[in-house]
Design a protein around this motif. Structure first.
Motif, PDB file in Angstrom:
ATOM      1  N   THR A 149      17.602  38.633 -38.479  1.00 30.60           N
ATOM      2  CA  THR A 149      18.921  38.107 -38.811  1.00 30.60           C
ATOM      3  C   THR A 149      19.204  36.900 -37.925  1.00 30.60           C
ATOM      4  OG1 THR A 149      20.089  39.461 -37.188  1.00 30.60           O
ATOM      5  CG2 THR A 149      19.743  40.431 -39.390  1.00 30.60           C
ATOM      6  N   ARG A 150      20.212  36.128 -38.301  1.00 29.76           N
ATOM      7  CA  ARG A 150      20.595  34.964 -37.485  1.00 29.76           C
ATOM      8  C   ARG A 150      20.999  35.419 -36.090  1.00 29.76           C
ATOM      9  NH1 ARG A 150      18.895  30.274 -37.344  1.00 29.76           N
ATOM     10  NH2 ARG A 150      19.040  30.436 -35.143  1.00 29.76           N
ATOM     11  N   GLY A 151      21.694  36.543 -36.000  1.00 32.20           N
ATOM     12  CA  GLY A 151      22.102  37.064 -34.700  1.00 32.20           C
ATOM     13  C   GLY A 151      20.916  37.454 -33.835  1.00 32.20           C
ATOM     14  N   GLU A 152      19.886  38.067 -34.446  1.00 30.27           N
ATOM     15  CA  GLU A 152      18.683  38.442 -33.701  1.00 30.27           C
ATOM     16  C   GLU A 152      17.926  37.205 -33.228  1.00 30.27           C
ATOM     17  OE1 GLU A 152      17.495  42.724 -35.703  1.00 30.27           O
ATOM     18  OE2 GLU A 152      16.935  40.878 -36.745  1.00 30.27           O
ATOM     19  N   ILE A 153      17.844  36.201 -34.086  1.00 32.09           N
ATOM     20  CA  ILE A 153      17.167  34.954 -33.699  1.00 32.09           C
ATOM     21  C   ILE A 153      17.895  34.317 -32.527  1.00 32.09           C
ATOM     22  CG2 ILE A 153      16.631  32.593 -34.444  1.00 32.09           C
ATOM     23  CD1 ILE A 153      16.070  33.801 -37.252  1.00 32.09           C
ATOM     24  N   ASP A 154      19.221  34.255 -32.616  1.00 31.87           N
ATOM     25  CA  ASP A 154      20.011  33.692 -31.516  1.00 31.87           C
ATOM     26  C   ASP A 154      19.809  34.480 -30.232  1.00 31.87           C
ATOM     27  OD1 ASP A 154      20.963  31.777 -33.251  1.00 31.87           O
ATOM     28  OD2 ASP A 154      22.914  32.755 -33.555  1.00 31.87           O
ATOM     29  N   ARG A 155      19.735  35.804 -30.334  1.00 28.72           N
ATOM     30  CA  ARG A 155      19.532  36.653 -29.158  1.00 28.72           C
ATOM     31  C   ARG A 155      18.150  36.421 -28.555  1.00 28.72           C
ATOM     32  NH1 ARG A 155      20.557  37.899 -24.755  1.00 28.72           N
ATOM     33  NH2 ARG A 155      19.814  39.860 -23.959  1.00 28.72           N
ATOM     34  N   ILE A 156      17.133  36.280 -29.386  1.00 32.35           N
ATOM     35  CA  ILE A 156      15.773  36.016 -28.897  1.00 32.35           C
ATOM     36  C   ILE A 156      15.734  34.679 -28.166  1.00 32.35           C
ATOM     37  CG2 ILE A 156      13.395  35.519 -29.612  1.00 32.35           C
ATOM     38  CD1 ILE A 156      13.936  37.563 -31.946  1.00 32.35           C
ATOM     39  N   ILE A 157      16.386  33.666 -28.738  1.00 33.00           N
ATOM     40  CA  ILE A 157      16.425  32.349 -28.087  1.00 33.00           C
ATOM     41  C   ILE A 157      17.117  32.464 -26.736  1.00 33.00           C
ATOM     42  CG2 ILE A 157      17.418  30.030 -28.241  1.00 33.00           C
ATOM     43  CD1 ILE A 157      16.902  30.236 -31.313  1.00 33.00           C
ATOM     44  N   MET A 158      18.221  33.193 -26.690  1.00 32.91           N
ATOM     45  CA  MET A 158      18.937  33.364 -25.425  1.00 32.91           C
ATOM     46  C   MET A 158      18.059  34.074 -24.390  1.00 32.91           C
ATOM     47  SD  MET A 158      22.510  35.396 -24.605  1.00 32.91           S
ATOM     48  CE  MET A 158      23.374  34.605 -25.929  1.00 32.91           C
ATOM     49  N   MET A 159      17.367  35.127 -24.824  1.00 26.17           N
ATOM     50  CA  MET A 159      16.489  35.860 -23.906  1.00 26.17           C
ATOM     51  C   MET A 159      15.326  34.987 -23.438  1.00 26.17           C
ATOM     52  SD  MET A 159      16.359  39.599 -25.729  1.00 26.17           S
ATOM     53  CE  MET A 159      15.397  40.417 -24.458  1.00 26.17           C
ATOM     54  N   ALA A 160      14.774  34.181 -24.346  1.00 25.90           N
ATOM     55  CA  ALA A 160      13.645  33.317 -23.988  1.00 25.90           C
ATOM     56  C   ALA A 160      14.069  32.258 -22.976  1.00 25.90           C
ATOM     57  CB  ALA A 160      13.069  32.663 -25.248  1.00 25.90           C
ATOM     58  N   TRP A 161      15.299  31.777 -23.057  1.00 22.49           N
ATOM     59  CA  TRP A 161      15.789  30.769 -22.119  1.00 22.49           C
ATOM     60  C   TRP A 161      16.073  31.359 -20.749  1.00 22.49           C
ATOM     61  CZ3 TRP A 161      15.769  25.777 -21.403  1.00 22.49           C
ATOM     62  CH2 TRP A 161      15.623  24.933 -22.490  1.00 22.49           C
ATOM     63  N   GLU A 162      16.387  32.652 -20.685  1.00 23.33           N
ATOM     64  CA  GLU A 162      16.699  33.285 -19.402  1.00 23.33           C
ATOM     65  C   GLU A 162      15.447  33.348 -18.535  1.00 23.33           C
ATOM     66  OE1 GLU A 162      18.118  37.095 -20.587  1.00 23.33           O
ATOM     67  OE2 GLU A 162      20.109  36.335 -21.082  1.00 23.33           O
ATOM     68  N   ASP A 163      15.577  32.977 -17.289  1.00 30.59           N
ATOM     69  CA  ASP A 163      14.433  32.989 -16.381  1.00 30.59           C
ATOM     70  C   ASP A 163      13.948  34.399 -16.079  1.00 30.59           C
ATOM     71  OD1 ASP A 163      14.439  30.247 -16.246  1.00 30.59           O
ATOM     72  OD2 ASP A 163      15.648  30.176 -14.425  1.00 30.59           O
ATOM     73  N   ARG A 164      14.837  35.365 -16.022  1.00 29.70           N
ATOM     74  CA  ARG A 164      14.459  36.698 -15.587  1.00 29.70           C
ATOM     75  C   ARG A 164      14.084  37.644 -16.721  1.00 29.70           C
ATOM     76  NH1 ARG A 164      17.974  38.873 -10.761  1.00 29.70           N
ATOM     77  NH2 ARG A 164      16.400  40.443 -11.085  1.00 29.70           N
ATOM     78  N   THR A 165      14.165  37.201 -17.951  1.00 26.50           N
ATOM     79  CA  THR A 165      13.790  38.046 -19.087  1.00 26.50           C
ATOM     80  C   THR A 165      12.346  37.751 -19.455  1.00 26.50           C
ATOM     81  OG1 THR A 165      16.048  38.015 -19.914  1.00 26.50           O
ATOM     82  CG2 THR A 165      14.343  38.702 -21.446  1.00 26.50           C
ATOM     83  N   SER A 166      11.515  38.771 -19.410  1.00 31.74           N
ATOM     84  CA  SER A 166      10.086  38.571 -19.686  1.00 31.74           C
ATOM     85  C   SER A 166       9.806  38.589 -21.190  1.00 31.74           C
ATOM     86  CB  SER A 166       9.269  39.671 -19.006  1.00 31.74           C
ATOM     87  OG  SER A 166       9.515  40.921 -19.625  1.00 31.74           O
ATOM     88  N   PHE A 167       8.651  38.046 -21.549  1.00 36.83           N
ATOM     89  CA  PHE A 167       8.207  38.115 -22.935  1.00 36.83           C
ATOM     90  C   PHE A 167       7.997  39.573 -23.344  1.00 36.83           C
ATOM     91  CE2 PHE A 167       6.578  33.673 -22.195  1.00 36.83           C
ATOM     92  CZ  PHE A 167       7.417  33.060 -23.107  1.00 36.83           C
ATOM     93  N   ASP A 168       7.626  40.419 -22.389  1.00 36.74           N
ATOM     94  CA  ASP A 168       7.434  41.835 -22.681  1.00 36.74           C
ATOM     95  C   ASP A 168       8.742  42.499 -23.096  1.00 36.74           C
ATOM     96  OD1 ASP A 168       4.687  41.751 -22.087  1.00 36.74           O
ATOM     97  OD2 ASP A 168       5.111  41.948 -19.952  1.00 36.74           O
ATOM     98  N   ALA A 169       9.854  42.077 -22.492  1.00 37.57           N
ATOM     99  CA  ALA A 169      11.163  42.622 -22.864  1.00 37.57           C
ATOM    100  C   ALA A 169      11.511  42.228 -24.298  1.00 37.57           C
ATOM    101  CB  ALA A 169      12.232  42.117 -21.902  1.00 37.57           C
TER     102      ALA A 169
END
Length: 92
Positions: free
Chosen positions: A10-30
């Motif tokens: 969903t658009r919301g999930e895509i936005d959340r993934i982008i936000m997580m990817a931009w965060e320095d402390r969120t790993s790709f594994d998360a």
């Protein structure tokens, strides 16, 4: 590698993934745990959703960053701190 669009995010999930990817402390594994996307899938998603300059800036920041890769982070971390998988804005 699967196509992120095949997962029908969903658009919301895509936005959340982008936000997580931009965060320095969120790993790709998360991101993989929460959404089932591999690091390659996240990169493809970021490339398709961002401008070329923003994507290049993001890739430059994430390449080789230990906090984006859980295994690398575990080797350098004392192990006493709990990893954060959620942004401050995420509920739960």
């Amino acid at each position: 590698m699967t196509d992120p669009q095949d997962n029908e995010l969903t658009r919301g999930e895509i936005d959340r993934i982008i936000m997580m990817a931009w965060e320095d402390r969120t790993s790709f594994d998360a991101i993989r745990t929460q959404f089932g996307l591999s690091p390659g899938d996240v990169i493809k998603l970021m490339r398709s959703e961002m401008t070329a300059n923003s994507f290049k800036m993001w890739r430059k920041r994430t390449q080789g960053r230990t906090t984006k890769h859980e295994a690398k982070f575990a080797k350098t971390d004392s192990g006493n701190e709990q990893r954060r998988f959620r942004a401050k804005s995420q509920r739960g």
